[in-house]
Design an enzyme around this catalytic site. Structure first.
Site, short mmCIF file in Angstrom:
data_model
loop_
_atom_site.label_atom_id
_atom_site.label_comp_id
_atom_site.label_asym_id
_atom_site.label_seq_id
_atom_site.Cartn_x
_atom_site.Cartn_y
_atom_site.Cartn_z
N GLU A 1 -34.94 69.24 88.79
CA GLU A 1 -33.73 69.87 89.32
C GLU A 1 -33.50 71.26 88.75
O GLU A 1 -33.16 72.20 89.49
CB GLU A 1 -32.50 68.99 89.07
CG GLU A 1 -32.44 67.76 89.97
CD GLU A 1 -33.27 66.59 89.46
OE1 GLU A 1 -33.89 66.71 88.39
OE2 GLU A 1 -33.30 65.55 90.15
N HIS B 1 -24.27 58.37 90.13
CA HIS B 1 -24.61 58.76 91.51
C HIS B 1 -23.36 58.89 92.37
O HIS B 1 -23.45 58.79 93.58
CB HIS B 1 -25.54 57.73 92.16
CG HIS B 1 -26.93 57.70 91.62
ND1 HIS B 1 -27.24 57.22 90.39
CD2 HIS B 1 -28.11 58.10 92.18
CE1 HIS B 1 -28.56 57.30 90.19
NE2 HIS B 1 -29.11 57.84 91.26
#
Lengths: 335, 339
Positions: free
Chosen positions: B71, B140
């Site tokens: 990321e 999440h």
């Protein structure tokens, strides 16, 4: 015959006398710029801090020898040398240091953020390792748009332990991007020795993990650096992907202005000062008949004059308007 | 759906929020060779939420690039590409994972134009599936709009309908500065009428999606729908709530919020992010600092997320963020002067 040719350093064989003299001029310019910055700081003309690269001039200039304005660089918090090597004007650099509107960043960036995007300098970076993925992105642009320019990514030994280093090298390798990672191993990440902080002996060994060539060279030897970069740039331009070059060098000064130098000895510093890359390159040029002593002095004197003129330009330049503090945050405010 | 983008003369088609985003990306890829999509599993897999779908078949792997699970590096590559002439749309699989890339978003993308004195720009778009309700628990399910909304140099949008999702993504693409698009996961399957072709829903403009006179409810993303549900029920009791779809978190549309509160005299801020130091604090402060303060008939109310990570248990998960009945309850109390 062959032996004779090989005894001539790479740079002397590869570059014209004018190019070599210009390289020497830039090395002097870097040294004198940083000495001038240091002096200006002492005299209270510059606030903040600065990270000087005195002692590392060969690495910056030799790395950039074959670059054009279309080629890109990303630089580090110790980036003055890279900027000058890429062609930055010392007047505008001093102006940025002095926080003036005429500086490269209109006084918003200072020492650690000098950039000149028009000439391919994507900027110094205050975050260790911050420029690594950005350089990969610039190389991606070149490949995607079918340009043949390359990106040189400067970083220090400290950055090789950042996650960004590993992620950036991996992506550059899987996509075979035209980027050259140039590690300036000056032995210390602030006070922490690279020998302590990094598990491998040479940082260039880490190239193996990313299936790219890794080369460790004497970063104070102009020719050794230029030769390694020549090979890496050719590989990048041919579409064969990235390389990692490690220039072993040393910063004579402390990490920044707050450094009290408790982590290294006077002997060590003096030993490295005796390996001054500028004197070494100058002597090499004289030995090979590119220059005589008088010519060398003239080059240094010209650099000295450029630095004096640069300081004067910066002193005389206007400061940014206080009311413009939010100018440049967004495009619409930049008009 | 509520008709927030009524474009009478334009042909519309019904599609989901995810399909609307995909259509925006397809139009962008078609129109501009500098546009590239980047992200984890966005190619053959079609994206974690199937938003990129078959775009790799239509545009090839050079334009729809799977990144490794990196990321920080991936976001940084997008920043560098944007700085040098590409227009990357970088997808995070979950907005939570943007925490790994904060350095490149906050220290690099957001600041480069400013640090370089306007001599560079970073036209990158970060797409981030956001919010809770999928049972994926604490790592999440977060809502980070306030994090990124706190950073000068970034623009942050939260579309609430398919039409907005397409229009705001195209607006983000046309913007020369970095834009973060929060897409609520629970909205991906929501259907609505979406105009054909290229259009933009302006960044920085809120929409009054239900007019009312008794109180103002400011919401964004999925909270807009929950607020509208609550408002519809309250209307049966004679309480007329005005519902504002914020659409953009930064820059915040001050004028629309202030005008509404001056009209209704009561304000309820509803947001999914954690209540403390969140969007509600900003909107409340905006009113407190404005001429609308004098028009207030009751204290401002904030309804934000619980002071906890998002829990796994479905009942706890629902309890951790405002639901429609919660909004209804607080709005009723506010309208009746019970707070």
């Amino acid at each position: 015959m062959r032996d004779t040719q090989e005894n001539i350093p790479f740079a002397i064989r590869q570059f014209s006398p004018d190019q070599l003299k210009e390289a020497l001029r830039k090395m002097h310019l870097i040294r004198l710029f940083e000495e001038g910055a240091e002096e200006s700081y002492m005299r209270g003309l510059i606030h903040g801090t600065m990270h000087l690269s005195i002692g590392q001039e060969a690495s910056a200039v030799a790395t950039c020898m074959e670059l054009t304005d279309a080629d890109k660089i990303t630089s580090t918090h110790r980036g003055h040398g890279h900027c000058i090597a890429k062609g930055a004007d010392v007047g505008r650099m001093f102006a940025e240091f002095f926080g003036k509107e005429t500086g490269y960043c209109h006084g918003r960036g200072g020492s650690m953020h000098i950039a000149d995007v028009k000439t391919g300098n994507l900027g110094a970076n205050g975050i260790v390792g911050g420029g690594l993925p950005i350089a990969v992105g610039a190389a991606l642009t070149a490949k995607r748009l079918g340009r043949d320019d390359v990106t040189i990514c400067f970083f220090g030994d400290g950055a090789n332990n950042e996650g960004a280093f590993h992620e950036a090298l991996n992506m550059a390798a899987i996509w075979k991007l035209p980027v050259i990672f140039v590690c300036e191993n000056n032995r210390y990440g602030m006070s922490t020795p690279a020998t302590y902080a990094t598990a491998v002996k040479n940082i260039a060994e880490r190239a193996a993990a990313y299936a790219m060539p890794g080369m460790t060279v004497d970063g104070n030897d102009f020719s050794a650096v230029a030769g390694a970069l020549h090979e890496a740039i050719a590989r990048a331009r041919a579409g064969d992907g990235p390389s990692l070059v490690e220039n072993l060098t040393y910063r004579w000064r402390g990490h920044s202005k707050s450094d009290r130098n408790r982590y290294r000895t006077k002997d060590e510093i003096e030993e490295w000062m005796s390996r001054d890359p500028i004197a070494r390159f100058r002597d090499e040029l004289i030995a090979h008949g590119i220059l005589d002593a008088e010519g060398a002095e003239a080059i240094e004197a010209a650099a000295k004059q450029a630095v004096a003129d640069g300081v004067e330009f910066a002193r005389a330049s206007p400061a940014p308007a206080i009311t413009d503090v939010t100018k440049f945050v967004h495009a619409e405010e930049a008009a | 759906m509520n008709a927030q983008t009524p474009i009478a003369e334009v042909q519309t088609r019904e599609m989901s929020y995810a399909e609307a985003i995909r259509e925006a990306m397809a139009l962008a890829l078609q129109r501009d060779p500098a546009v590239v999509l980047m992200g984890e599993d966005i190619g053959t897999y079609g994206g974690a939420f199937q938003v990129t779908g078959d775009l790799i078949d239509r545009f090839g792997p050079d334009r729809v690039m799977d990144t490794p699970i990196s990321e920080l590096g991936g976001a940084g590559v997008a920043v560098g590409a944007a700085l040098t002439g590409l227009k990357p749309i970088f997808e995070f699989q979950f907005s939570d994972f943007a925490a790994l890339a904060m350095e490149q978003i906050v220290n690099q993308a957001a600041k480069l134009r400013y640090m370089l004195g306007g001599e560079a720009q970073v036209p990158v778009v970060f797409r981030m599936p956001s919010g809770s309700g999928t049972g994926a628990a604490a790592q999440h399910s977060q809502s980070f709009e306030a994090w990124f909304g706190h950073v000068p140099g970034l623009k942050v949008v939260q579309p609430s309908t398919p039409a907005e999702a397409k229009g705001m993504l195209l607006a983000a693409l046309e913007d020369p500065d970095p834009v973060i698009v929060f897409e609520h996961k629970l909205l991906y399957k929501m259907k609505g009428l979406v105009p054909d072709g290229w259009y933009t829903t302006p960044i920085g403009k809120a929409a009054v999606v239900r007019p009312g006179k008794d109180l103002t409810i400011v919401a964004s993303a999925i909270m807009v729908h929950r607020a509208l549900d609550a408002a519809a029920r309250l209307a049966k009791e004679g309480i007329e709530a005005e519902v504002i779809d914020l659409r953009t978190v930064r820059p915040l549309d001050h004028a629309t919020i202030i005008a509404s509160v001056k009209k209704t005299g009561r304000l309820l801020c509803v947001y999914e992010g954690v209540k403390t130091l969140g969007m509600g604090a900003e909107i409340s402060a905006l009113i407190a600092e404005s001429e609308a303060f004098d028009y207030l008939d009751a204290p401002i109310q904030r309804l934000g997320g619980a002071e906890a990570p998002i829990p796994y248990n479905p009942d706890l998960e629902r309890a951790a963020v405002p639901q429609s009945p919660d909004i209804e309850r607080v709005a009723r109390q506010l309208a009746k002067g019970e707070v």
